[in-house]
Design a protein around this motif. Sequence first.
Motif, mmCIF file in Angstrom:
data_model
loop_
_atom_site.group_PDB
_atom_site.id
_atom_site.type_symbol
_atom_site.label_atom_id
_atom_site.label_comp_id
_atom_site.label_asym_id
_atom_site.label_seq_id
_atom_site.Cartn_x
_atom_site.Cartn_y
_atom_site.Cartn_z
ATOM 1 N N ASP A 1 -19.010 6.773 -33.979
ATOM 2 C CA ASP A 1 -17.625 6.334 -33.824
ATOM 3 C C ASP A 1 -16.630 7.405 -34.260
ATOM 4 N N ARG A 2 -17.121 8.635 -34.428
ATOM 5 C CA ARG A 2 -16.271 9.753 -34.835
ATOM 6 C C ARG A 2 -16.395 10.883 -33.811
ATOM 7 N N TRP A 3 -15.776 12.025 -34.125
ATOM 8 C CA TRP A 3 -15.818 13.191 -33.254
ATOM 9 C C TRP A 3 -16.116 14.433 -34.085
ATOM 10 N N ARG A 4 -16.703 15.432 -33.445
ATOM 11 C CA ARG A 4 -16.873 16.744 -34.046
ATOM 12 C C ARG A 4 -15.926 17.694 -33.301
ATOM 13 N N ALA A 5 -15.024 18.312 -34.053
ATOM 14 C CA ALA A 5 -13.994 19.150 -33.443
ATOM 15 C C ALA A 5 -14.278 20.633 -33.668
ATOM 16 N N ASP A 6 -14.149 21.413 -32.611
ATOM 17 C CA ASP A 6 -14.355 22.859 -32.640
ATOM 18 C C ASP A 6 -12.995 23.531 -32.838
ATOM 19 N N LEU A 7 -12.580 23.654 -34.087
ATOM 20 C CA LEU A 7 -11.257 24.192 -34.380
ATOM 21 C C LEU A 7 -11.096 25.642 -33.912
ATOM 22 N N PRO A 8 -12.064 26.546 -34.194
ATOM 23 C CA PRO A 8 -11.918 27.910 -33.671
ATOM 24 C C PRO A 8 -11.864 27.953 -32.144
ATOM 25 N N GLY A 9 -12.646 27.108 -31.483
ATOM 26 C CA GLY A 9 -12.623 27.064 -30.022
ATOM 27 C C GLY A 9 -11.302 26.554 -29.479
ATOM 28 N N LEU A 10 -10.712 25.571 -30.150
ATOM 29 C CA LEU A 10 -9.403 25.053 -29.740
ATOM 30 C C LEU A 10 -8.331 26.123 -29.891
ATOM 31 N N ALA A 11 -8.414 26.916 -30.956
ATOM 32 C CA ALA A 11 -7.456 28.005 -31.143
ATOM 33 C C ALA A 11 -7.604 29.054 -30.046
ATOM 34 N N GLU A 12 -8.842 29.378 -29.708
ATOM 35 C CA GLU A 12 -9.054 30.357 -28.638
ATOM 36 C C GLU A 12 -8.551 29.831 -27.300
ATOM 37 N N HIS A 13 -8.815 28.560 -27.014
ATOM 38 C CA HIS A 13 -8.314 27.958 -25.776
ATOM 39 C C HIS A 13 -6.799 28.062 -25.713
ATOM 40 N N GLN A 14 -6.131 27.686 -26.806
ATOM 41 C CA GLN A 14 -4.673 27.729 -26.816
ATOM 42 C C GLN A 14 -4.161 29.156 -26.640
ATOM 43 N N ALA A 15 -4.822 30.112 -27.281
ATOM 44 C CA ALA A 15 -4.405 31.508 -27.169
ATOM 45 C C ALA A 15 -4.524 32.008 -25.734
ATOM 46 N N ARG A 16 -5.601 31.637 -25.055
ATOM 47 C CA ARG A 16 -5.776 32.077 -23.670
ATOM 48 C C ARG A 16 -4.732 31.445 -22.756
#
Length: 235
Positions: free
Chosen positions: A179-194
């Motif tokens: 009932d939870r999530w695992r978040a890829d914070l470094p990956g989200l930052a890279e996505h936003q940067a691109r």
Amino acid sequence: MPKRILQPDWALPDNVGAAFTTRQFGNVAAHVNDDPAGVVLRRRRLIRELAIARPVAYLAQQHTRIVSTWPVIQTPSDGIIADQPGAACAVLTADCLPLLLCSRDGQQIAAVHAGWRGLASGILSRAVAQMPTSPAQLMLWIGPAICQNCFQVGDDVRDSFLTALGDVAVNRHFSADQDRWRADLPGLAEHQARVLGIASITQSGLCTSCRSDQFYSYRRHKDCGRFASIIWRKS
């Protein structure tokens, strides 16, 4: 023996330096119930060991999207940009993302503190927008932070990124965990940067929680110190 100060595996212009401390160097944050005199001594020692010409600018970080322009430091702020010789900028973290930016010509530098709140609210995009250099001419280093396997979050975090980055980023960088999530914070930052137009991105690949012997991790030990990620102009 673990090293006390490390250099990112990041190709920089000759006039720019970058480094990050480890647990072995000691806490460099003034807000974590540590001896203030000890923190001051460590900060001074860091300047000497890195041969930085001027005092390092530290921020009053509060998960905002406020970005200061060196040498005027707003309180609070979670990012700082600089374009003057001798300027040195730092962020303090213990699971959040330390993000360092540099223009290819070495004239512009920036340091950004991004937890999930700051990243979702646009601290990185705000810093990039305030830099006079085109995003295509920027290089980004994503430093040690909590990895996806260690970062369990609720619907509120996922929903924040759905609003900020959309389905593609969320589907790629969140995985279901009952009932939870695992978040890829470094990956989200890279996505936003691109998305912002930054093509040159270097990930440290280091997890603060997995390597709590080397780095401070707030998720593992709430009463912990902070390590510093620093970028400076030598000339």
